[in-house]
Design an enzyme around this catalytic site. Structure first.
Site, PDB file in Angstrom:
ATOM      1  N   GLU A 114       0.820  -1.212   0.000  1.00  0.00           N
ATOM      2  CA  GLU A 114       0.000   0.000   0.000  1.00  0.00           C
ATOM      3  C   GLU A 114       0.858   1.266   0.000  1.00  0.00           C
ATOM      4  O   GLU A 114       0.555   2.251   0.684  1.00  0.00           O
ATOM      5  CB  GLU A 114      -0.955  -0.010   1.200  1.00  0.00           C
ATOM      6  CG  GLU A 114      -1.926  -1.178   1.162  1.00  0.00           C
ATOM      7  CD  GLU A 114      -2.901  -1.203   2.318  1.00  0.00           C
ATOM      8  OE1 GLU A 114      -4.058  -1.578   2.113  1.00  0.00           O
ATOM      9  OE2 GLU A 114      -2.487  -0.863   3.442  1.00  0.00           O
ATOM     10  N   GLU A 167      -6.874  -7.270  -1.497  1.00  0.00           N
ATOM     11  CA  GLU A 167      -7.511  -7.198  -0.178  1.00  0.00           C
ATOM     12  C   GLU A 167      -8.966  -6.798  -0.326  1.00  0.00           C
ATOM     13  O   GLU A 167      -9.295  -5.630  -0.508  1.00  0.00           O
ATOM     14  CB  GLU A 167      -6.782  -6.219   0.747  1.00  0.00           C
ATOM     15  CG  GLU A 167      -5.403  -6.687   1.176  1.00  0.00           C
ATOM     16  CD  GLU A 167      -4.782  -5.808   2.247  1.00  0.00           C
ATOM     17  OE1 GLU A 167      -5.547  -5.068   2.925  1.00  0.00           O
ATOM     18  OE2 GLU A 167      -3.552  -5.846   2.392  1.00  0.00           O
TER      19      GLU A 167
END
Length: 788
Positions: A188, A261
Site C-alpha cells: 500500500e 484485499e
C-alpha cells in the site's frame, strides 16, 4: 456403511479398476506462472483465483492444515499471507524460519499438500495492524535510516531480508512444484509515496528494480500502488474495487485485474463494538468485481486469527477475528462461509467464460441495472447488476422477465442448445442453511477445567531505587530504553513537596498508558487512544512531607503500524511533567525497563518461587496470579480463557505468551449509531454501520491453543494491572453450530449418484462424476470437508 458412502466406495473401486489416470497435480509437479490481461497464467492458461488471507503467525502450526482444508472446502484455490520481518529477524542477521509460528516453510508445504496456491506478500512492510507494521525494532537504530523512502540504510537491510526470504522459500516456487504463484514487494505504498516527493518515486522504482533482480519465476505485485512501476503488477485494496477497473484497463492493458484485499469487515480495538459486514454486501462486491473484469480476489482476512504475545498494533485487540469466514479458533463462520462458498463454486465452474473472453461492454437494462455478458448469444455467463440501494427492479433479458433484488448481482448461464439461461446464484438470496446459521450464531460454553483452590498470587512492588539503573536529567523516550522488549518502563524522581494542599500531577505528551504513584500511594491509571500521545492528569492528595517521590509506570500498547516517520516513533514521558503547578521535568530521573529487576513481561516469575502465596481475596494493584489447568479431554478443542472477572493485563500458558487483555465495554446501543444502523444495501463503511455487540465487553475470551497445553498439567499465568477476581477465571470452549443440510434421506443427489455409478461400469466414470459435482455446485451442495 450408509448407502451414499457405499455407492462412493463402489464407484471409486470401479474407477481404479478401469485404470483411469489422475489429472496432473499442480501444485505438486513443476509448472509455469505468467500473466495476461485475463488473469494469472498457470501453464499458460489464465485462471480465476479465489484467495483468502491466512497469516501463519496468527494461528498455530497445529491449526494450519485444518484451516487450509476448510478454506479449500469453502471454494478457495489459493491463500495469501504476509511475511513478518520482526518475527523472522528479531535481531539483525539472526533469522528464524523454524520455531513454532515462524515456520514459514511448513506453512507453504501444507498449502502444497492441500492443493492450494500461495501469494507470498513479503513487503517487508506489512501494516496488518501488527506491531510496528512488521519492522524489527533494531531497524530504527540503523544510521540515518528513513523507513520506506530512498534511504540507503533502509534499502540495504530491506533487500537483504527479501533475499533471505527468497532463499528460504526457493524450493516452493513453481519450477519445483511449489505453491507460490506471486510475490509482493512493499505494501500500500501509493498511500504514502506522495509524502516523500521525489524520494518516494525513486524508492518505488527501486522496489521494482529490486524485485526483478531476484530472477524468480513468478510475477511481482505492489498493492494499492498508483504510480506505475516497471515490471510490477499494481493491484487493488478496498471494500469495493470494481469502480477502479475502467481506468485500470486503460492505464495497464497488459495486466490482470487483481484485488489483493477484499475487506469482509474490519479489525477491532478494545472498547469498540464488533465490526460486521453483511454477507449480501460482500458477495455483491465480489460478483461485481468479476463482472467488471476481475480474475483474482483475496479476502483480507479469510481467517484473522490471534495477535499472540505483543504482536498487535496500538490498542488493537488480541483477537484479530475480522469477522472473517473462519473464526479466530479455526471454526467456520457459517453464514459467510456458506454464502461465499456457493459464489466461489459458480465462479470456478464457469471460469472459462471469464478468462476466455475480453471484458464486455455493459448493457443497460434500464434505471440502475446493467448486464455484463461473457461469451456469445448462444453460450454465455452473464452478471446482471442492480445498484439501487432500496428498490428491486424487473428487467427483460434474453427472453426472460427477471426481478433483480436491490443492491445485488444475479449470475446466469446459458449452454449451447438451451432455450433460456439458468439462474446460478444471486448475492441477495440466502439459502436455508445460511439463514439457519444466522439464527444460530457461534458462542462459548464454560468447561470445568480450573483446579479448585489452585490459585496462587504474587504482588508486584514498586521498584527499589537501587534497581533503577538508567539515570538522566529528564525522562528518556521509552523505546530508547526498552528497545520494545517489554511494554513497561518505570520512571522515578524525588522533588520538594509542592503539594501541601494537594493538586495535580500532569504528564504532557505521554502514552500509551500510565500508572502514577506518590510515595507508595497509587493515583490511578490513565490511557490514550490509538497511536496518539495524550495528556494524563492525576489528582494528588494533601501531603505534609518535606519531599515526595513521584513514580510513573509507562506502558506501550503496541507500536505504530501505519504512519509517517515510523523510524521516529516514540512513547513514554515525552513532554513536560508538572506537580501541583511546578515543572519537574528537569532534575534527577531514574528508570528501569520491565516490571521488576528479575522479570520482564515476557517471562513470568518462576513456578517454584517461594514468594507465591495462596490466594485469599481480591486486591487492587499490580499482581501475578497462577492457576492450575486440569487436563482437558482430548476431544475438547477450540479453547479460550474467560477473563471477564479481570480488568487489564497480560496472559501466559506454560511459557506461551497468549497476549494482552483488557476488559472494556463497547458503547451502549442507545448511544452508538453504527450499532443501530445495519442494512446490506449501500456502501459499507465500518465506522458508520453494522457494528455488533454494543454494551458488551469488547473482548471477553482469549484464545488458548490446544497445542500450547502441556500433557499432564498446565499453569495459567495472569498479570493483572488494576484488580480483579481470579477465582472467576474460566476455561471455555468455542462452538459454531453447523447448519443442517436442506434435505435428508434419498433425493435427487442419490438418484444422480446411482446413474454415475452405473456410468462408471460403462467406463464413463470420470464424466459422470464431473457431471454430479457440477450439478451439485450450481445448487450449493458440494460436500464439505467431513462429508467426503
Amino acid at each position: 456403511m450408509k448407502p451414499l458412502k457405499l455407492l462412493f466406495f463402489l464407484g471409486a473401486l470401479i474407477l481404479a479398476a478401469s485404470g483411469l489416470k489422475a489429472s496432473r497435480k499442480v501444485p505438486g509437479e513443476p509448472y509455469t506462472v505468467g500473466y495476461s490481461n485475463r488473469g494469472l497464467l498457470i501453464d499458460d492458461v489464465p485462471r480465476v483465483l479465489t484467495t483468502g488471507a491466512i497469516h501463519y503467525p496468527r494461528s498455530t502450526p497445529a491449526m494450519w492444515d485444518s484451516l487450509m482444508k476448510k478454506a479449500k472446502a469453502g471454494g478457495l484455490n489459493a491463500i495469501d499471507t504476509y511475511v513478518f520481518w520482526n518475527l523472522h529477524e528479531p535481531r539483525k542477521g539472526h533469522y528464524d524460519f523454524a520455531t513454532d509460528r515462524a515456520n514459514l516453510p511448513l506453512f507453504l508445504q501444507l498449502a502444497q499438500d492441500n492443493g492450494l496456491f500461495v501469494v507470498l506478500r513479503i513487503g517487508p512492510y506489512v501494516c496488518a495492524e501488527w506491531n510496528y507494521g512488521g519492522f524489527p525494532q533494531w531497524l530504527r537504530h540503523e544510521p540515518e535510516v528513513v523507513f520506506r523512502s530512498y534511504s540507503e540504510s533502509f534499502m540495504v537491510n530491506m533487500k537483504r531480508f527479501i533475499g533471505e526470504v527468497i532463499r528460504v522459500t526457493r524450493k516452493y516456487m513453481p519450477e519445483h512444484g511449489g505453491p507460490i504463484i506471486a510475490l509482493q514487494i512493499e505494501n500500500e505504498y501509493g498511500d504514502h509515496q506522495w509524502w516523500f516527493g521525489k524520494d518516494g518515486n525513486r524508492y518505488a522504482d527501486w522496489c521494482g528494480a529490486t524485485a526483478s533482480s531476484f530472477n524468480v519465476t513468478v510475477p511481482w505485485i505492489m498493492c494499492r500502488q498508483y504510480y506505475p512501476v516497471a515490471g510490477v503488477i499494481p493491484t487493488q485494496n478496498d471494500f469495493y474495487c470494481d469502480q477502479y477497473l475502467e481506468e485500470y484497463h486503460e492505464k495497464y492493458p497488459e495486466f490482470p485485474d487483481m484485488w489483493t484485499e477484499m475487506w469482509p469487515a474490519w479489525f477491532q480495538r478494545w472498547g469498540e463494538a464488533a465490526p460486521h459486514r453483511p454477507i449480501e454486501d460482500i458477495s455483491y462486491a465480489v460478483a461485481k468485481w468479476f463482472a467488471y473484469g476481475g480474475t483474482y480476489v483475496s479476502y483480507y482476512m479469510y481467517q484473522g486469527g490471534t495477535n499472540f504475545g505483543r504482536t498487535s498494533g496500538p490498542f488493537i485487540q488480541t483477537s484479530y477475528d475480522y469477522d472473517g469466514f473462519l473464526d479466530e479458533y479455526g471454526l467456520e463462520n457459517w453464514p459467510k462461509y456458506l454464502h461465499l462458498r456457493d459464489l466461489h463454486q459458480v465462479l470456478l465452474e464457469n471460469a472459462h467464460f471469464i478468462t476466455g473472453n475480453p471484458v464486455p461492454k455493459p448493457q443497460s437494462l434500464g434505471r440502475q441495472a446493467r448486464a455484463f455478458v461473457y461469451g456469445s448469444r448462444s453460450e454465455y455467463l452473464a452478471f446482471l447488476i442492480n445498484t439501487a440501494e432500496r428498490s428491486n427492479v424487473t428487467v427483460e433479458f434474453d427472453g426472460l422477465d427477471l426481478e433483480l433484488h436491490r443492491w445485488s448481482v444475479t449470475l446466469l448461464r446459458k449452454r449451447q442448445g438451451d432455450l433460456y439461461p439458468e439462474t446460478l446464484y444471486n448475492t441477495a438470496t440466502l439459502s436455508s442453511m445460511v439463514r439457519q446459521a444466522i439464527e444460530h450464531p457461534a458462542g462459548f460454553r464454560t468447561l470445568d477445567a480450573i483446579t479448585p483452590g489452585s490459585i496462587r498470587e504474587l504482588g508486584v512492588s514498586l521498584p527499589k531505587s537501587a534497581d533503577m539503573s538508567v539515570h538522566a536529567t529528564r525522562p528518556l523516550e521509552q523505546m530508547s530504553v526498552t528497545d520494545d522488549r517489554t511494554d513497561y518502563l518505570w520512571y522515578r524522581t524525588t522533588v520538594p513537596n509542592y503539594c501541601a494542599k494537594g493538586g495535580q500531577l500532569v504528564l504532557k505528551d505521554a502514552g500509551d498508558v500510565a500508572y502514577a504513584f506518590i510515595g507508595d500511594q497509587a493515583l490511578g491509571m490513565r490511557h490514550g487512544r490509538q497511536d496518539q500521545s495524550a495528556m494524563f492528569t492525576f489528582t494528588v492528595p494533601k501531603n505534609g512531607n518535606d519531599s515526595v517521590t513521584v513514580t510513573v509506570l509507562s506502558q506501550t500498547m503496541g507500536m505504530a503500524h501505519n504512519q509517517q516517520k515510523m523510524e521516529l516513533y516514540s512513547r513514554g514521558l515525552l513532554g513536560s511533567v508538572t506537580l501541583c503547578g511546578r515543572d519537574i521535568t528537569e532534575g534527577k530521573w531514574k528508570m528501569m525497563p520491565g516490571l521488576s529487576k528479575d522479570s520482564g513481561d515476557s517471562d513470568p516469575p518462576s513456578l517454584d518461587s517461594a514468594a507465591w502465596s495462596p490466594y485469599s481475596k481480591p486486591q487492587a494493584g499490580l499482581r501475578w496470579y497462577k492457576l492450575k489447568v486440569d487436563k482437558v479431554p482430548d476431544q475438547e478443542d477450540h479453547l479460550a480463557v474467560d477473563l471477564s472477572s479481570m480488568t487489564k493485563g497480560q496472559l501466559w500458558i506454560d511459557g506461551h505468551h497468549l497476549g494482552r487483555y483488557w476488559i472494556r465495554q463497547a458503547p451502549s446501543l442507545k448511544d452508538y449509531v453504527p450499532c443501530q444502523k445495519c442494512d446490506y444495501g449501500g456502501w459499507f463503511w465500518p465506522d458508520s454501520t453494522c457494528r455488533k455487540k454494543c454494551g458488551e465487553i469488547s473482548q471477553r475470551y482469549y484464545h488458548l491453543p490446544r497445542s500450547y497445553l502441556s500433557g499432564s498439567e498446565s499453569y495459567l499465568y495472569v498479570l493483572e494491572e488494576i484488580g480483579g477476581k481470579p477465582e472467576n477465571i474460566a476455561i471455555a470452549q468455542r462452538f459454531s453450530p453447523r447448519p443442517l443440510p436442506p434435505q435428508a434421506g434419498w433425493g435427487w443427489r442419490h438418484v444422480l449418484l446411482l446413474v454415475c455409478a452405473a456410468a462408471a461400469l460403462l467406463g464413463l466414470g470420470t464424466a459422470a462424476r464431473l457431471l454430479y459435482d457440477q450439478y451439485a455446485a450450481r445448487r450449493g451442495y458440494l460436500r464439505l470437508e467431513d462429508e467426503q
